[in-house]
Write a protein that holds these residues in place. Sequence first.
Motif, PDB file in Angstrom:
ATOM      1  N   LYS A 161       0.847  -1.189   0.000  1.00  0.00           N
ATOM      2  CA  LYS A 161       0.000   0.000   0.000  1.00  0.00           C
ATOM      3  C   LYS A 161       0.884   1.241   0.000  1.00  0.00           C
ATOM      4  CE  LYS A 161      -3.666  -2.323   2.471  1.00  0.00           C
ATOM      5  NZ  LYS A 161      -4.496  -2.337   3.660  1.00  0.00           N
ATOM      6  N   LEU A 162       1.327   1.608  -1.182  1.00  0.00           N
ATOM      7  CA  LEU A 162       2.154   2.799  -1.340  1.00  0.00           C
ATOM      8  C   LEU A 162       1.551   3.670  -2.421  1.00  0.00           C
ATOM      9  CD1 LEU A 162       5.736   1.253  -1.332  1.00  0.00           C
ATOM     10  CD2 LEU A 162       4.656   2.517   0.514  1.00  0.00           C
ATOM     11  N   SER A 163       1.755   4.953  -2.263  1.00  0.00           N
ATOM     12  CA  SER A 163       1.279   5.862  -3.302  1.00  0.00           C
ATOM     13  C   SER A 163       2.209   5.780  -4.509  1.00  0.00           C
ATOM     14  CB  SER A 163       1.234   7.290  -2.754  1.00  0.00           C
ATOM     15  OG  SER A 163       2.546   7.739  -2.471  1.00  0.00           O
ATOM     16  N   GLU A 164       1.757   6.311  -5.610  1.00  0.00           N
ATOM     17  CA  GLU A 164       2.568   6.273  -6.836  1.00  0.00           C
ATOM     18  C   GLU A 164       3.861   7.069  -6.684  1.00  0.00           C
ATOM     19  OE1 GLU A 164       2.397   4.555  -9.703  1.00  0.00           O
ATOM     20  OE2 GLU A 164       0.801   3.482  -8.656  1.00  0.00           O
ATOM     21  N   SER A 165       3.802   8.166  -5.939  1.00  0.00           N
ATOM     22  CA  SER A 165       5.029   8.939  -5.749  1.00  0.00           C
ATOM     23  C   SER A 165       6.039   8.159  -4.907  1.00  0.00           C
ATOM     24  CB  SER A 165       4.731  10.299  -5.114  1.00  0.00           C
ATOM     25  OG  SER A 165       4.194  10.128  -3.815  1.00  0.00           O
ATOM     26  N   SER A 166       5.549   7.403  -3.913  1.00  0.00           N
ATOM     27  CA  SER A 166       6.451   6.574  -3.108  1.00  0.00           C
ATOM     28  C   SER A 166       7.074   5.475  -3.947  1.00  0.00           C
ATOM     29  CB  SER A 166       5.695   5.939  -1.941  1.00  0.00           C
ATOM     30  OG  SER A 166       5.203   6.923  -1.087  1.00  0.00           O
ATOM     31  N   LYS A 167       6.274   4.877  -4.823  1.00  0.00           N
ATOM     32  CA  LYS A 167       6.813   3.848  -5.717  1.00  0.00           C
ATOM     33  C   LYS A 167       7.859   4.428  -6.661  1.00  0.00           C
ATOM     34  CE  LYS A 167       2.770   0.861  -5.662  1.00  0.00           C
ATOM     35  NZ  LYS A 167       1.680   0.271  -6.444  1.00  0.00           N
TER      36      LYS A 167
END
Length: 97
Positions: free
Chosen positions: A2-8
């Motif tokens: 469960k990570l945001s796209e910016s974190s990925k």
Amino acid sequence: MKLSESSKNFLKETAKWTYLLSIVGFIIILLILASGLFAFKMSYTMIQMNSEIYKVGASFSLVMALLKIATSVLYIYPVSCLNKFSSQIKEALLAND
């Protein structure tokens, strides 16, 4: 995962940089090891010359060569961990796990 796209994206960029730094680290380890082996060979040659002047320099050179070789062996573990981190981040992002 469960990570945001910016974190990925940040993790993907981190994986690229850590992979590059691990490759550079392996190259530097090889250079340190090669210089240590060369210094070891040169000090051994100086010892065989049987001159008192060369023996003092050769003993110092031998100690420095052994330190270089030991340093290169010690650096293998952190650089391999950096490479492993990079590959595991890439696998985690591809599997979304």
